[in-house]
Design an enzyme around this catalytic site. Structure first.
Site, PDB file in Angstrom:
ATOM      1  N   ASP A  67       5.794   2.914  -0.730  1.00 43.12           N
ATOM      2  CA  ASP A  67       4.567   2.243  -1.164  1.00 43.12           C
ATOM      3  C   ASP A  67       3.819   3.031  -2.226  1.00 43.12           C
ATOM      4  OD1 ASP A  67       3.914   4.271   0.600  1.00 43.12           O
ATOM      5  OD2 ASP A  67       3.036   2.985   2.104  1.00 43.12           O
ATOM      6  N   ASN A 136      -2.459   1.972  13.418  1.00 46.95           N
ATOM      7  CA  ASN A 136      -2.413   0.569  13.854  1.00 46.95           C
ATOM      8  C   ASN A 136      -0.973   0.041  13.866  1.00 46.95           C
ATOM      9  OD1 ASN A 136      -1.826   0.287  11.162  1.00 46.95           O
ATOM     10  ND2 ASN A 136      -3.718  -0.778  10.605  1.00 46.95           N
ATOM     11  N   HIS A 138       1.235   0.435  11.445  1.00 47.73           N
ATOM     12  CA  HIS A 138       1.817   0.061  10.153  1.00 47.73           C
ATOM     13  C   HIS A 138       2.941   0.991   9.748  1.00 47.73           C
ATOM     14  CE1 HIS A 138      -1.434   2.468   7.728  1.00 47.73           C
ATOM     15  NE2 HIS A 138      -0.312   3.130   7.648  1.00 47.73           N
ATOM     16  N   GLU A 143       0.597  -3.867   7.053  1.00 47.23           N
ATOM     17  CA  GLU A 143      -0.527  -3.848   7.977  1.00 47.23           C
ATOM     18  C   GLU A 143      -0.381  -4.945   9.044  1.00 47.23           C
ATOM     19  OE1 GLU A 143      -2.447  -1.377   7.957  1.00 47.23           O
ATOM     20  OE2 GLU A 143      -3.790  -1.233   6.239  1.00 47.23           O
TER      21      GLU A 143
HETATM   22  C1  GLP Z   1      -0.285   5.880   5.215  1.00 40.45           C
HETATM   23  C2  GLP Z   1       1.058   5.527   4.534  1.00 40.45           C
HETATM   24  C3  GLP Z   1       2.169   5.401   5.540  1.00 40.45           C
HETATM   25  C4  GLP Z   1       2.056   6.533   6.525  1.00 40.45           C
HETATM   26  C5  GLP Z   1       0.830   6.315   7.377  1.00 40.45           C
HETATM   27  C6  GLP Z   1       0.554   7.419   8.383  1.00 40.45           C
HETATM   28  O1  GLP Z   1      -1.299   4.963   5.016  1.00 40.45           O
HETATM   29  N1  GLP Z   1       1.059   4.385   3.694  1.00 40.45           N
HETATM   30  O2  GLP Z   1       3.426   5.385   4.884  1.00 40.45           O
HETATM   31  O3  GLP Z   1       3.171   6.576   7.363  1.00 40.45           O
HETATM   32  O4  GLP Z   1      -0.302   6.011   6.614  1.00 40.45           O
HETATM   33  O5  GLP Z   1       0.007   8.530   7.756  1.00 40.45           O
HETATM   34  P1  GLP Z   1      -0.114   9.926   8.428  1.00 40.45           P
HETATM   35  O6  GLP Z   1       1.281  10.482   8.478  1.00 40.45           O
HETATM   36  O7  GLP Z   1      -0.992  10.714   7.505  1.00 40.45           O
HETATM   37  O8  GLP Z   1      -0.672   9.730   9.781  1.00 40.45           O
END
Ligand code: GLP
Length: 242
Positions: A67, A136, A138, A143
């Site tokens: 992304d 959540n 994702h 989302e």
């Molecule tokens: C972000 C990214 C995801 C990631 C997630 C968790 O928003 N777009 O690809 O896996 O949130 O992030 P973190 O590893 O900092 O908890």
């Protein structure tokens, strides 16, 4: 679905890096699907260390990232392009022309998504997809929704994701409200999926995503249907599971 229990964040990072290393050694021209967020940073650091020791060669690989924020330029230190460069690409011998992310600077969402779908098709699909897990549920920026989106699409980020990512920006107003993300069909078509999860704040969602009902309200739950998923999680993240 395989759950690999790690002692702590460092152990999770080493174990995940081992799995990625094995993939690169077994198939030097593989396509790696890569992720951002704070969780995989230690995994990338470990890969860089092994590369520096001469144990890994990334010259033949291709990467496609999950992304990118819509509207952030590549030199913005919060763009995922910048993140990947900073944490991995500039530190190993990957061919920069074989690293791909959605183009956050393309204002036309339809074009940005169609272009990225074409790139993914042209590289021939993903051998190993690395994923983090949002609070959540994702994956990428897919989302919670009423449906699963198949391919690359533009998403409106939820309040909870904007809040979670606020820590990286000067203020909440600076957090982009939209992103381009790879879709669920593309992720599900990866030959192997590797999910990294760390910390007690992920304990409830790990249980819900992998042991609860399969629903687009918890997008990661679809991974229960994938035939080759490995979850590497530390003890804190597994604390809600027996
Ligand atoms: C972000 C990214 C995801 C990631 C997630 C968790 O928003 N777009 O690809 O896996 O949130 O992030 P973190 O590893 O900092 O908890």
């Amino acid at each position: 679905m395989r759950i690999v229990r790690a002692k702590d964040y460092n152990d999770m990072s080493r174990k995940a890096a081992n799995i990625i290393s094995a993939q690169v050694i077994m198939k030097p021209d593989c396509v790696l699907g890569l992720a951002t967020g704070s969780t995989p940073i230690g995994t990338y650091a470990q890969l860089v260390e092994w590369y520096k020791k001469g144990d890994l060669d990334f010259s033949g690989i291709t990467t496609v990232n999950l992304d990118e924020y819509k509207g952030l330029t590549k030199d913005n230190d919060q763009s995922y392009y910048y993140f990947m460069n900073d944490n991995l690409f500039s530190k190993v011998n990957v061919n920069p022309e074989r690293t791909f992310l959605p183009d956050g600077t393309e204002p036309d969402s339809d074009k940005a998504c169609a272009d990225y779908n074409k790139i993914i098709a042209d590289v021939g699909g993903i051998d190993l997809q690395l994923l983090g897990l949002g609070h959540n549920g994702h994956i990428g920026f897919n989302e919670p929704a009423d449906t699963f989106e198949a391919e690359t699409h533009c998403v409106d980020l939820t309040e909870s994701t904007i809040k979670a990512n606020q820590r990286f920006f000067a203020s909440i107003d600076d957090v982009p409200k939209q992103a381009y993300t790879m879709g669920i069909k593309t992720i599900m078509q990866a030959k192997k999926v590797l999910v990294v999860v760390s910390g007690e704040d992920k304990a409830a969602i790990i249980k819900e995503a992998f042991f609860g009902p399969i629903t687009p309200r918890v997008q990661a739950s679809i991974l229960q249907l994938h035939s080759d998923v490995t979850i590497v999680a530390d003890e804190a993240a597994l604390s809600c599971l027996k």
